[in-house]
Design a protein around this motif. Structure first.
Motif, short mmCIF file in Angstrom:
data_model
loop_
_atom_site.label_atom_id
_atom_site.label_comp_id
_atom_site.label_asym_id
_atom_site.label_seq_id
_atom_site.Cartn_x
_atom_site.Cartn_y
_atom_site.Cartn_z
N LEU A 477 0.85 -1.19 0.00
CA LEU A 477 0.00 0.00 0.00
C LEU A 477 0.89 1.24 0.00
N GLU A 478 0.65 2.14 -0.94
CA GLU A 478 1.43 3.38 -0.98
C GLU A 478 0.50 4.56 -1.24
N LYS A 479 0.71 5.60 -0.45
CA LYS A 479 -0.02 6.87 -0.59
C LYS A 479 -1.53 6.68 -0.46
N GLU A 480 -1.96 5.70 0.34
CA GLU A 480 -3.38 5.46 0.54
C GLU A 480 -3.88 6.24 1.76
N ASP A 481 -5.09 6.78 1.68
CA ASP A 481 -5.71 7.43 2.83
C ASP A 481 -6.48 6.36 3.62
N LEU A 482 -5.92 5.93 4.73
CA LEU A 482 -6.51 4.84 5.51
C LEU A 482 -7.08 5.34 6.84
N ILE A 497 3.64 -0.62 3.72
CA ILE A 497 2.57 0.37 3.91
C ILE A 497 3.24 1.75 3.93
N LYS A 498 3.74 2.16 2.79
CA LYS A 498 4.53 3.39 2.69
C LYS A 498 3.66 4.61 2.39
N SER A 499 4.03 5.73 3.00
CA SER A 499 3.44 7.04 2.68
C SER A 499 1.92 7.05 2.80
N GLY A 513 8.81 -6.53 10.83
CA GLY A 513 9.40 -6.46 9.49
C GLY A 513 8.61 -5.62 8.50
N ALA A 514 7.49 -5.03 8.93
CA ALA A 514 6.67 -4.22 8.02
C ALA A 514 7.36 -2.87 7.75
N ASP A 515 7.12 -2.33 6.58
CA ASP A 515 7.72 -1.06 6.16
C ASP A 515 6.65 0.03 6.19
N LEU A 516 6.74 0.92 7.20
CA LEU A 516 5.78 2.01 7.34
C LEU A 516 6.44 3.38 7.16
N ARG A 517 7.53 3.41 6.42
CA ARG A 517 8.24 4.68 6.24
C ARG A 517 7.37 5.71 5.54
N ARG A 518 7.49 6.93 6.02
CA ARG A 518 6.82 8.12 5.47
C ARG A 518 5.30 8.09 5.66
N SER A 519 4.77 7.11 6.38
CA SER A 519 3.33 7.11 6.66
C SER A 519 3.03 8.11 7.76
N LYS A 520 1.86 8.74 7.69
CA LYS A 520 1.46 9.74 8.67
C LYS A 520 0.90 9.04 9.90
#
Length: 574
Positions: A477-482, A497-499, A513-520
């Motif tokens: 998931l990238e740049k999604e409004d969740l 789950i980036k950005s 191990g999940a990637d949440l970089r740049r997520s708000k």
């Protein structure tokens, strides 16, 4: 008076009499509700004993409640009263395995040569299983010793002796643990049950309760249905009447053990059973009842005692921590750590980051604990820039996640309460974007269509994990409004789950191990219960999550234990 040693013939005759006596007691059972009640009482007290010994104890010492050998009482610090007569029991002893050699001699397996062992393995030499024989032993009831009833908790530390189980939810949780152990699901009824209190769906290994039941009826009925599931799925060798007897007798005895009286209902339920059955039928049915009762009681006891110990430990630690603002106490379960730190409830001094670094510099010790995960034991770490590096793996760990053990085995960690509130510390600043909560951002909800789309992707990701990438699809998931998303107990290991905008979300997941970089992420993002080990995220946002987990520590630990990956371990090879 000179004691005359009995001959082997006399000893064997006495053992034979004991065997006959126990069989006679079994044969005379079920003549009246009083017989059933007496059997249930002894089964409750002596569920760890064999049927034979249970009946022998009952026939020789009516009213016994807790027995042990002479050696048992002595080791516990008590003595058998002078003049007391022991209660005879049968002690099973397995004889050693044997084999027949080429000359026809019977020998012990332990005396076999390597060549003979090879021939036995190839079935070229006859193997003889060691038979079980009985010896005579003696036990004494607590009333025959100088121990008191108040000493029972010390004598039997893993035995529940609290009396009533007043917490319905805790008792139900215990029964859910039984269901999990025997691979049975507790579900809502598939159709109207009418006046039936419960039902077992044998083909699907499921049980259900009537929603009209009272709490005590639910407990009794759930034990009854779980006994059916344990004993009767795939078993068509006994009659329906016998099955109902077994299930109800297990329910009655288990409930009686925990001081939940169902006798009026249970005795009417099994009235008239047993009069047409022979002794062998009774023995076989009662053997299954005893073994199932033993298993159920032990699972329930373990659950109740663990929960009580957790509650006591939590209350003790909380009390100490309230009294000492500059320290805390941690509970150590790891046996090696207990030995190293000389205790299981250890004080940890909370200091500022500067004080922490100064203490490390002044001591020669390189020993650290990973804060919150003491099962991993002690790390040997070397100072590396602002962090610490594992001397063996090279892994870099942040100082605010560590507990330092100095040269004298004193423990220190950085006081995160102080560090978090220190807005001058760049590592812990909350950026302006994360302050949007003040503008009502927490009221935004995700659309139903969007939520369904995300859940489909999550299901595919879990299948991907389960099959090591052979099926399903990795969650990207990238740049999604969740915002407003609610993900309950899912497996998101190694997900990307980036950005994404994760404000006002509730994510209860394994995120290792999940990637949440740049997520708000801000303080409306709820990660309580989640596993965030090795999660890839900016330090400022990781601090927000960690702070939340600290504030909700007791709830976080409780929910974290119920994560999918904790309940049923899975692995993912990349």
């Amino acid at each position: 008076m000179i004691y005359e040693k009995k001959s082997n013939k006399e000893i064997n005759k006495e053992i034979e009499e004991l065997l006959k006596s126990s069989m006679k007691r079994i044969d005379n059972l079920f003549n009246s509700p009083e017989d059933i009640k007496k059997l249930g009482e002894y089964l409750k007290n002596f569920y760890r004993y064999s049927l034979r010994n249970m009946f022998l104890i009952e026939s020789q010492f009516e009213g016994a409640i807790a027995v042990g050998s002479f050696k048992f009482w002595k080791e516990k610090g008590f003595t058998v009263n002078k003049g007391e007569k022991g209660i005879k029991v049968l002690v099973p002893t397995k004889l050693a395995d044997r084999f027949e050699d080429r000359e026809g001699n019977i020998k012990l397996i332990s005396k076999a040569t390597e060549q003979e062992l090879e021939l036995i393995k190839k079935k070229e030499l006859p193997f003889i299983n060691g038979v079980t024989v009985f010896k005579k032993g003696y036990v004494f009831d607590i009333s025959q010793t100088n121990a008191k009833l108040d000493d029972i908790p010390k004598l039997f530390p893993n035995r529940w002796i609290e009396g009533d189980v007043k917490n319905y939810d805790l008792m139900k949780k215990s029964l859910e643990n039984i269901a999990e152990k025997i691979n049975v699901k507790i579900i809502n009824p598939k159709s109207e049950l009418g006046v039936a209190k419960g039902v077992t769906y044998l083909l699907t290994r499921e049980v259900a309760l009537n929603p009209r039941n009272s709490e005590i009826q639910n407990i009794k009925t759930l034990v009854h249905e779980l006994a059916h599931a344990k004993l009767h799925i795939g078993n068509d060798k006994i009659t329906k009447q016998a099955k109902e007897f077994q299930a109800e007798f297990v329910a009655y005895t288990v409930c009686k053990y925990f001081n939940i009286d169902t006798s009026e209902y249970s005795f009417n339920y099994i009235k008239g059973w047993g009069k047409t059955l022979n002794q062998e039928d009774k023995i076989n049915l009662l053997k299954d009842v005893r073994e199932t009762t033993k298993e159920f009681i032990e699972v329930i006891e373990d659950t109740l005692i663990q929960e009580k110990n957790k509650e006591n430990e939590f209350n003790d630690i909380e009390k100490i921590n309230k009294e000492l603002d500059d320290s805390e106490y941690i509970k150590i379960e790891n046996e090696k750590l207990k030995e190293t730190l000389n205790g299981d409830l250890i004080k940890v001094n909370k200091v500022s980051k500067e004080e922490f670094e100064e203490i490390v510099d002044k001591n020669n010790s390189c020993k650290f604990l990973f804060d919150g995960n003491f099962d991993k034991g002690i790390y040997v770490l070397m100072k590396y820039k602002e962090n610490y590096r594992d001397a063996y793996t090279g892994q870099s760990l942040m100082s605010n996640k560590l507990i330092y053990i100095d040269d004298n085995n004193n423990l220190y960690r950085i006081n995160r309460d102080i560090e978090y509130s220190n807005n001058n510390n760049n590592d812990l600043k909350i950026n302006e974007d994360e302050k949007l909560i003040d503008k009502g951002i927490d009221n935004i909800k995700i659309s139903k269509e969007k939520e369904e789309e995300i859940f489909k992707k999550v299901n595919l990701h879990e299948e991907w994990l389960k099959t090591a990438g052979a099926k399903g699809e990795r969650l990207v998931l990238e740049k999604e409004d969740l915002r407003g998303l609610n993900l309950e107990n899912v497996d998101l290991r190694n997900a990307i789950i980036k950005s994404c905008d994760l404000r006002n979300t509730k994510i209860y997941a394994d995120l290792s191990g999940a990637d949440l970089r740049r997520s708000k992420i801000d303080k409306t993002s709820n990660f309580v219960g989640s596993n965030i080990k090795d999660m890839n995220m900016a330090i400022t946002k990781l601090t927000i999550v960690e702070r939340q987990l600290i504030e909700e520590e007791s709830l976080h630990k409780l929910k974290n234990k119920k994560l999918k990956t904790n309940i049923k371990s899975k692995t993912m090879s990349m």
